[in-house]
Design a protein around this motif. Structure first.
Motif: not given
Length: 409
Positions: A338-355
């Protein structure tokens, strides 16, 4: 284990603790850190739970809001989030995957600890997990909850759930149950967020957007301000928002400070990328103060702040459950459009090996009795306590109920 008196809840009488309810001998006296090895014989993965079909949605929401007298008509206002995805919350499948990943990590390290899984609000329930563990002959249990921060719903309520589940299952004399420390600033939890922010910022830099025009919004669940103020030990002045806000801000600041180290772009260092802690998923009545600002309100103001790109970081969440899929991937992204700004949502830890590896490291801290001075943490607030301190994370409306893994009240 030492107790005195009784406490009544729904006709169930349970002991009132004078030390630490249902704790192993090493934790029963309530030390801040348990630096004595404990021979645990099973793990219990504790989570929130979620519906797995349209017919489950309202019964699940009744469980979530039990004791609050909310009519089904109002629950339907939230139910449409689940119904949009076929009535299925992704959280149960994510927990199945996390359980399998934990089992694989344990096997890789040659650690013989079975993993049981139970939820607060939907099948399989926590009491079922404890019963299964006990029936398999396991007596000394260690709980890993899928929640990283201090607050009633993310810490104390899990500890109350442990005490309630053991009591309702009639296992008071058969098992002990400790809980790993809150892991908000453990490297294994933070690493996936760091990777996501690094990649998002790098992408926007390569598009020619200046660091000062890339706004990072660290999002977490809003909670009542009265509960936030009571999060964390009561003998510490945490500032506005209590330990809950302090922990999030400390982790967010650490991530921002370390962007340049991985991205390899000097201008990014020194905190030159603007960032803010924002809140989402408020569910209380308008008359009740909750933590602000709301992420959508902040996004609406970003054009005036000169923002050219938005990085949304689900810092308060372990996996991509409904409040990430709906509140961020749907509503927040719509606000950015709506405000015309590109956005990205980063990942949650999930089953990331480090987590996954980090969770097993937390387990081994308790198995080995690792001294506090040797425990990894990325902020000055850690490492967090093994045994919650008196009065930690009180719920103003409900008061104190018996809780495991903490000193009364």
């Amino acid at each position: 284990m030492p107790t005195h008196g009784r406490w009544e809840d729904g006709g169930v009488s349970v002991p009132v603790q004078s030390s630490v309810l249902f704790a192993s001998p090493a934790a029963s006296s309530g030390p801040e850190f348990v630096e004595t090895p404990v021979a645990y014989d099973a793990l219990v993965l504790a989570s929130f739970g979620g519906p797995e079909g349209q017919d489950d949605v309202i019964p699940f929401l009744r469980n979530v809001t039990r004791g609050r007298g909310i009519p089904d008509e109002r629950l339907e206002e939230v139910a449409h989030h689940y119904r949009h995805f076929g009535g299925v919350s992704p959280i149960n499948q994510q927990n199945r995957e996390l359980k399998a990943a934990l089992e694989a990590e344990l096997a890789t390290r040659g650690i013989d600890l079975p993993v049981y899984w139970g939820n607060r609000n939907w099948e399989p329930y926590l009491e079922d997990a404890f019963t299964a563990a006990a029936n398999d002959g396991h007596k000394t249990l260690l709980v890993v909850a899928t929640s990283a921060y201090s607050s009633y719903s993310s810490d104390r309520q899990y500890r109350e759930d442990i005490a309630r589940a053991i009591t309702e299952a009639g296992l008071q004399d058969r098992v002990t149950a400790d809980k790993v420390r809150l892991f908000f600033d453990h490297p294994g939890f933070v690493a996936p967020f760091q990777e996501g922010v690094d990649a998002a910022v790098q992408t926007f830099l390569e598009q020619g957007i200046a660091p000062a025009d890339i706004h990072v919004l660290f999002s977490t669940h809003s909670i009542p301000t009265a509960d936030a103020e009571r999060s964390g030990p009561r003998d510490v002045d945490w500032g506005e928002g209590g330990a809950y806000v302090a922990q999030h801000k400390a982790v967010a600041a650490n991530i921002i400070e370390n962007i340049a180290a991985v991205a390899g772009r000097a201008p990014v260092g020194g905190g030159t990328v603007p960032w803010q802690l924002v809140f989402q998923s408020r569910s209380g009545p308008p008359s009740q103060p909750w933590l602000e600002p709301d992420i959508n309100d902040v996004i609406a103001e970003l054009p005036a702040a000169g923002a050219k790109a938005i990085v949304i970081v689900p810092l308060g969440f372990v996996s991509d459950h409904m409040e990430v899929l709906w509140d961020l991937d749907t509503e927040a992204m719509e606000s950015a459009d709506e405000v015309g700004i590109p956005a990205v949502r980063t990942a949650t830890p999930g089953i990331h090996p480090a987590f996954v590896s980090g969770l097993i490291d937390l387990v081994l801290e308790r198995v080995d009795g690792t001294p506090a001075a040797q425990r990894p943490h990325l902020t000055a607030l850690g490492p967090w306590y093994d045994v919650a301190r008196p009065g930690d994370c009180e719920n103003v409306r409900l008061g104190f109920k018996p809780a495991a893994a903490g000193i009364a009240p």
